[in-house]
Structure formats: C-alpha cells, structure tokens
Write a protein that holds these residues in place. Structure first.
Motif, PDB file in Angstrom:
ATOM      1  N   PRO A 107      -8.552   8.582  54.140  1.00 31.86           N
ATOM      2  CA  PRO A 107      -8.133   8.155  52.803  1.00 31.86           C
ATOM      3  C   PRO A 107      -9.181   8.522  51.756  1.00 31.86           C
ATOM      4  CG  PRO A 107      -9.032   6.298  54.024  1.00 31.86           C
ATOM      5  CD  PRO A 107      -9.003   7.461  54.979  1.00 31.86           C
ATOM      6  N   CYS A 108      -8.757   8.564  50.500  1.00 35.40           N
ATOM      7  CA  CYS A 108      -9.746   8.715  49.426  1.00 35.40           C
ATOM      8  C   CYS A 108     -10.681   7.515  49.493  1.00 35.40           C
ATOM      9  CB  CYS A 108      -9.036   8.781  48.074  1.00 35.40           C
ATOM     10  SG  CYS A 108     -10.182   8.754  46.700  1.00 35.40           S
ATOM     11  N   ALA A 109     -10.106   6.326  49.401  1.00 34.62           N
ATOM     12  CA  ALA A 109     -10.907   5.103  49.432  1.00 34.62           C
ATOM     13  C   ALA A 109     -10.450   4.197  50.569  1.00 34.62           C
ATOM     14  CB  ALA A 109     -10.760   4.342  48.113  1.00 34.62           C
ATOM     15  N   LEU A 127     -13.869  11.371  60.164  1.00 31.66           N
ATOM     16  CA  LEU A 127     -13.124  10.507  59.246  1.00 31.66           C
ATOM     17  C   LEU A 127     -13.861  10.415  57.914  1.00 31.66           C
ATOM     18  CD1 LEU A 127     -10.809   8.390  58.840  1.00 31.66           C
ATOM     19  CD2 LEU A 127     -12.449   6.666  59.675  1.00 31.66           C
ATOM     20  N   ARG A 128     -13.117  10.592  56.803  1.00 30.91           N
ATOM     21  CA  ARG A 128     -13.684  10.367  55.480  1.00 30.91           C
ATOM     22  C   ARG A 128     -13.105   9.059  54.911  1.00 30.91           C
ATOM     23  NH1 ARG A 128     -12.952  12.621  50.274  1.00 30.91           N
ATOM     24  NH2 ARG A 128     -12.787  10.391  49.831  1.00 30.91           N
ATOM     25  N   GLY A 129     -13.747   8.505  53.899  1.00 32.26           N
ATOM     26  CA  GLY A 129     -13.226   7.306  53.247  1.00 32.26           C
ATOM     27  C   GLY A 129     -14.339   6.659  52.442  1.00 32.26           C
ATOM     28  N   PHE A 159     -17.748   2.841  48.509  1.00 32.01           N
ATOM     29  CA  PHE A 159     -18.306   2.755  47.158  1.00 32.01           C
ATOM     30  C   PHE A 159     -17.735   3.942  46.383  1.00 32.01           C
ATOM     31  CE2 PHE A 159     -21.165   0.597  49.986  1.00 32.01           C
ATOM     32  CZ  PHE A 159     -21.620  -0.507  49.269  1.00 32.01           C
ATOM     33  N   LYS A 160     -16.901   3.664  45.386  1.00 34.25           N
ATOM     34  CA  LYS A 160     -16.172   4.736  44.721  1.00 34.25           C
ATOM     35  C   LYS A 160     -16.722   5.021  43.317  1.00 34.25           C
ATOM     36  CE  LYS A 160     -13.300   6.760  45.942  1.00 34.25           C
ATOM     37  NZ  LYS A 160     -13.414   8.010  46.744  1.00 34.25           N
ATOM     38  N   PRO A 161     -16.940   6.281  43.009  1.00 35.16           N
ATOM     39  CA  PRO A 161     -17.416   6.653  41.673  1.00 35.16           C
ATOM     40  C   PRO A 161     -16.226   6.854  40.737  1.00 35.16           C
ATOM     41  CG  PRO A 161     -17.332   8.589  43.074  1.00 35.16           C
ATOM     42  CD  PRO A 161     -16.772   7.456  43.883  1.00 35.16           C
ATOM     43  N   SER A 201      -8.213  18.886  48.282  1.00 36.02           N
ATOM     44  CA  SER A 201      -7.557  17.708  47.693  1.00 36.02           C
ATOM     45  C   SER A 201      -8.019  17.523  46.247  1.00 36.02           C
ATOM     46  CB  SER A 201      -7.862  16.461  48.526  1.00 36.02           C
ATOM     47  OG  SER A 201      -7.522  16.664  49.875  1.00 36.02           O
ATOM     48  N   HIS A 202      -9.325  17.374  46.060  1.00 40.44           N
ATOM     49  CA  HIS A 202      -9.837  17.268  44.689  1.00 40.44           C
ATOM     50  C   HIS A 202      -9.791  18.629  43.992  1.00 40.44           C
ATOM     51  CE1 HIS A 202     -11.502  13.698  46.671  1.00 40.44           C
ATOM     52  NE2 HIS A 202     -11.318  13.136  45.499  1.00 40.44           N
ATOM     53  N   GLY A 203      -9.868  19.686  44.786  1.00 45.03           N
ATOM     54  CA  GLY A 203      -9.866  21.038  44.212  1.00 45.03           C
ATOM     55  C   GLY A 203      -8.563  21.392  43.527  1.00 45.03           C
ATOM     56  N   ILE A 239     -10.149  16.622  53.637  1.00 45.35           N
ATOM     57  CA  ILE A 239      -8.797  16.459  53.098  1.00 45.35           C
ATOM     58  C   ILE A 239      -8.425  14.981  53.018  1.00 45.35           C
ATOM     59  CG2 ILE A 239      -6.340  16.938  53.588  1.00 45.35           C
ATOM     60  CD1 ILE A 239      -7.196  19.589  54.799  1.00 45.35           C
ATOM     61  N   GLU A 240      -7.808  14.616  51.885  1.00 45.56           N
ATOM     62  CA  GLU A 240      -7.350  13.230  51.722  1.00 45.56           C
ATOM     63  C   GLU A 240      -5.927  13.060  52.251  1.00 45.56           C
ATOM     64  OE1 GLU A 240     -10.256  11.827  48.103  1.00 45.56           O
ATOM     65  OE2 GLU A 240      -8.119  11.986  47.667  1.00 45.56           O
ATOM     66  N   VAL A 241      -5.737  11.937  52.946  1.00 45.62           N
ATOM     67  CA  VAL A 241      -4.462  11.688  53.645  1.00 45.62           C
ATOM     68  C   VAL A 241      -3.939  10.306  53.252  1.00 45.62           C
ATOM     69  CG1 VAL A 241      -3.471  11.310  55.959  1.00 45.62           C
ATOM     70  CG2 VAL A 241      -5.056  13.207  55.580  1.00 45.62           C
ATOM     71  N   CYS A 294      -6.163   4.860  44.825  1.00 43.43           N
ATOM     72  CA  CYS A 294      -7.091   5.928  44.461  1.00 43.43           C
ATOM     73  C   CYS A 294      -6.530   7.290  44.890  1.00 43.43           C
ATOM     74  CB  CYS A 294      -8.418   5.647  45.167  1.00 43.43           C
ATOM     75  SG  CYS A 294      -9.817   6.392  44.396  1.00 43.43           S
ATOM     76  N   ASP A 295      -6.394   8.200  43.948  1.00 44.84           N
ATOM     77  CA  ASP A 295      -5.986   9.587  44.223  1.00 44.84           C
ATOM     78  C   ASP A 295      -4.690   9.706  45.045  1.00 44.84           C
ATOM     79  OD1 ASP A 295      -8.031  10.607  42.732  1.00 44.84           O
ATOM     80  OD2 ASP A 295      -9.313  11.156  44.426  1.00 44.84           O
ATOM     81  N   ALA A 296      -3.705   8.869  44.702  1.00 46.18           N
ATOM     82  CA  ALA A 296      -2.442   8.862  45.453  1.00 46.18           C
ATOM     83  C   ALA A 296      -1.734  10.220  45.401  1.00 46.18           C
ATOM     84  CB  ALA A 296      -1.526   7.780  44.886  1.00 46.18           C
ATOM     85  N   ARG A 297      -1.827  10.884  44.244  1.00 47.89           N
ATOM     86  CA  ARG A 297      -1.058  12.114  44.020  1.00 47.89           C
ATOM     87  C   ARG A 297      -1.455  13.255  44.959  1.00 47.89           C
ATOM     88  NH1 ARG A 297      -1.727  14.358  38.041  1.00 47.89           N
ATOM     89  NH2 ARG A 297      -3.700  14.914  39.030  1.00 47.89           N
ATOM     90  N   GLN A 298      -2.718  13.249  45.395  1.00 49.12           N
ATOM     91  CA  GLN A 298      -3.192  14.408  46.170  1.00 49.12           C
ATOM     92  C   GLN A 298      -3.252  14.172  47.684  1.00 49.12           C
ATOM     93  OE1 GLN A 298      -6.768  14.574  43.861  1.00 49.12           O
ATOM     94  NE2 GLN A 298      -8.091  13.827  45.478  1.00 49.12           N
ATOM     95  N   GLY A 299      -2.917  12.984  48.133  1.00 48.76           N
ATOM     96  CA  GLY A 299      -2.981  12.706  49.577  1.00 48.76           C
ATOM     97  C   GLY A 299      -1.821  13.377  50.305  1.00 48.76           C
TER      98      GLY A 299
HETATM   99 MN    MN Z   1     -10.497  11.065  46.036  1.00 49.71          MN
END
Ligand code: MN
Ligand code: PEP
Length: 298
Positions: free
Chosen positions: A54-56, A78-80, A83-85, A226-228, A252-254, A266-271
C-alpha cells in the motif's frame, strides 16, 4: 579559506566519487551495478526485484490483506508508509508507531522484508528496528541531516529522486549517505515535474535516467511507476518500459480491490490490483532472459 586549509583539503575526483563508476576499476567498461542485498533480496542481479504494497499503512486489516496479496502475486518486498510526507498538514499523516507494529506483523505473516519511509532524523533508530530498508522520500532527498543519519544506521537505503532534482544533485544526495560508510543505496526514479501535467501523468516518468545512472554510478536503480504516472491504468505499461531499459527493480502501490479504492486515504488513484501486479511480475521475469534487457543491463 586560507592557504593551509586549502592545502589540507583532500583532492576529490568529483562531487560524488564514492558512488561514481569511474572510481572503481572493477566496474569500469561495464554497466554492472553493485549488488545491494536487503534481507536476502538482491538489487542489481539478473532478475528485477519487485517491491509492492500500500501507499500508506492505513489499518491492520488493510495492510495484512495487501501484504498477503502482493506476496501471492510474486513481490519480494513489502512497501508501506507509517510516517507519510503529505503536502497538506491536514491530510492523513500515517499511523506512526502503530503503523510500524503493523508492518512488523505483516513481515512475520508473509516473510517479506519491509521498506518504509523515514522523515525525521530523530526517527531513524526507531524505524530501523522494524524496517529492513529505510526509504528517503522525494521531498527529503536534500535533507542532509537525514541522509547522514540513515548513512550511519548501517541499513540499506532506498533514495528517491526529488521531482526537481538533476541527476548530479541526486547522486550527490547518495554521496551524503556513502560518506557515512554506507554504500547500500538503491536509487529510485519516481517521476519528475514537467510542463506536462494531465489526466494521464501526475509526473513525467524519466526512464532516460536509468541508462544515465548506469553510465555514471555503480548504484542499482529501481523505478516507481505509481508516483511516476499517478494513474493505475498507466502503471503496467510503464513498468514494462522500466524493466526494458534495465531497471534493477520496481516499487509499486497496490490496493486490495476496486471496491476499496473509495475508502483508501492515500494515493487511491494510482494503486493497481493484485492481479495486475501478478502480470507485471511475470512479465519482468520473462524480460530477464531477453537479449535486449541484457544489453541494457550490461
Ligand atoms: Mn504514495
Ligand atoms: C511513497 O513512496 O510513499 C512516496 C511518498 O513517494 P515520493 O516520496 O516519491 O513522493
């Protein structure tokens, strides 16, 4: 600077000599990156390593569901973010320490090593107790105190490029980590800001930079489509492009399902969905045996 100081300043071969290819005889004349290992996962070997999640970290249930799904799809890390900027201080800032506990549980459940972002130099030790790899985000790329601190942590670092950073500025940021004695740095291209900002590109994914990094540096490089791109529909094809130009991995965000997209903070559109991730993993594996990718990787 007086003459004495000038005389005692060591001669440098360039502004980022510790991460420069030209510094290392054994890497010259090749495109081979230095292999960085994160809890057994290699970045810079033949197969691109796929990081996903996930993004967050938004809840225990969300994180464990996605962690299991990305593992099943073939991701190796695994990413996630705990602490989110976030651009606005009123947006969800992450679960903090509770998020770290959830990530630790996700690692136990799946066996996947974890990469998570650190925003504040004071948090490096605490986050480092859970993370297998520390992520320095785009916004923090020139937070020099943070770069020195993650350098001293001894943990591998995923260093994202700021959206307005030149390649030289990015490699100089990596050098701040390296001068602390830590060469376990994985670069991450995540899109730059250009005039082109439309309903297909939140950022412009700079795939040119992958072969440019190869020429100039020994560090492995992964790409974040994803952010790209900022749009889930753009992720599979750009991921394939990144592997084609020789990236050492993808991040990659899922999201768990389309139904969950609406409630994602957070970042729902790109998952992308786990099934789409599985297709990317399969494709990346097949690329690794194609001669064109071998040319790109050297
Ligand atoms: Mn994100
Ligand atoms: C992220 O990967 O969670 C993130 C915030 O990305 P970036 O720093 O590239 O914006």
């Amino acid at each position: 600077m007086n003459d004495d100081t000038a005389a005692s300043t060591p001669k440098r071969s360039g502004p980022y000599e510790l991460v420069a290819r030209s510094t290392y005889g054994e890497y010259q004349g090749t495109k081979r990156p230095r292999v960085v290992r994160v809890a057994g996962v290699a970045f810079g070997e033949r197969l691109p390593a796929i990081i996903a999640g996930p993004c967050a970290v938004e809840s225990r249930a969300q994180t464990l569901e996605i962690a299991r799904a990305v593992k099943k799809a073939g991701a190796v890390m695994l990413r996630g973010g705990a602490f989110k900027p976030r651009t606005s201080p009123y947006d969800f800032q992450g679960l903090g320490d509770e998020g770290l506990e959830i990530l630790a549980e996700a690692r136990t459940v799946t066996g996947l090593p974890v990469v998570t972002e650190v925003l504040d130099p004071r948090d490096v030790e605490r986050i480092g107790r859970v993370a297998d790899c520390l992520q320095v985000g785009s916004r923090s790329m020139q937070n020099f105190a943070l770069l020195r601190e993650v350098g001293q942590s001894g943990l591998p670092v995923l260093l994202k490029r700021h959206w307005a950073a030149s390649l030289t500025e990015w490699l100089c940021a990596a050098e701040y980590i390296a001068v602390e004695g830590n060469l376990d740095i994985i670069l991450c291209e995540r899109g730059i800001r250009t005039f082109s900002h439309d309903d297909y590109n939140r950022n412009t994914l700079d795939l040119n930079v992958v072969p440019a990094v190869r020429e100039r540096s020994i560090l492995p490089i992964v790409v974040d489509p994803s952010h790209g791109t900022g749009f889930a529909s753009m992720v599979p094809d750009t991921a394939r492009g990144a592997v084609g130009v020789g990236a050492d991995g993808l991040i990659i965000e899922v999201i768990a399902s389309d139904r969950r997209r609406r409630s994602t903070l957070c970042d729902a559109r790109q998952g992308i969905l786990p099934s789409e991730l599985a297709a990317i993993v399969e494709d990346a594996r097949s690329w690794s045996s194609r001669p064109r990718r071998e040319l790109a990787r050297g």
